[in-house]
Design a protein around this motif. Structure first.
Motif: not given
Length: 230
Positions: A118-142
């Motif tokens: 449950v903690t993995a979904v409620n907390v860790l997943g948020a960090r994993v998603a942010a860490d994965t998507v951040l470098p992919e943001l178009r023009d580094g912004r978003g």
């Protein structure tokens, strides 16, 4: 020359909206809102049949809307699904992390692995998603937007794991917001303090979904780490 460049910018297709945690309530409403605003949409959830049905519904918006099976409790699987979505739909403008596990439980007893999952979904997943998507943001912004809840402010002993998860998520997004200050990336929590779709118009999923879109378009001078919905 300047006029031409301005025209090119304003007609440039919008980046992908990545929505993690798409169910029949606010997750689907957020996906619909961003699709109707002109974004390709990647919907992530565990249920393939449900995702396929949503993709058919949202195809009427005229945007490319696709479902990707992922379990937010599985970091490697979540990263893989996010990378696939970005590869297929293009660089994202916005991530919405809407995954969470709501259940009745106690602060003591229960199964240790169940709490970890449950903690993995409620907390860790948020960090994993942010860490994965951040470098992919178009023009580094978003925008990196996260669905919080009232139990993060006023914990419930009958919903112990959710209370702990939403409090931790709120703290995580606060430090993420501070960490990203000045980078052109907006990280904020949408803290929803009432039951979604509980009869009050301002907590209707479609109304709440508009708040996410408005946050994405909010001027940088107005950015803050949390939006409250009382």
């Amino acid at each position: 020359m300047n006029s031409k460049n301005t025209t090119e910018r304003t007609t440039m297709p919008l980046g992908t909206a990545v929505i993690v945690g798409v169910g029949p309530g606010i997750g689907l409403a957020i996906a619909r809102t961003f699709a109707e605003a002109g974004h390709p949409v990647a919907m992530l959830a565990r249920d393939r049949a449900r995702l396929d049905a949503y993709a058919v519904q949202l195809a009427l918006t005229g945007q490319d809307v696709r479902g990707y099976v992922a379990d937010a409790a599985d970091p490697a699987g979540l990263r893989a699904a996010l990378h696939r979505a970005v590869t297929e739909l293009g660089a994202p403008d916005v991530l919405v992390y809407n995954a969470g596990v709501r259940r009745e439980d106690s602060p003591l007893g229960g199964d240790d692995q169940d709490w970890a999952d449950v903690t993995a979904v409620n907390v860790l997943g948020a960090r994993v998603a942010a860490d994965t998507v951040l470098p992919e943001l178009r023009d580094g912004r978003g925008s990196l937007l996260f669905t919080g809840g009232g139990y993060g402010l006023s914990p419930s002993k009958e919903h112990a794991s959710l209370s702990v998860g939403k409090a931790a998520l709120r703290a995580y997004v606060r430090v993420l917001h501070d960490h990203l200050a000045g980078t052109g990336v907006h990280a904020t929590t949408v803290t929803i303090t009432r039951d979604i779709g509980g009869g009050e118009a301002r907590f209707d999923p479609a109304v709440l979904a508009r708040a996410y879109l408005e946050l994405h378009h909010q001027p940088e001078a107005e950015w803050q780490h949390e939006l409250m919905r009382y």
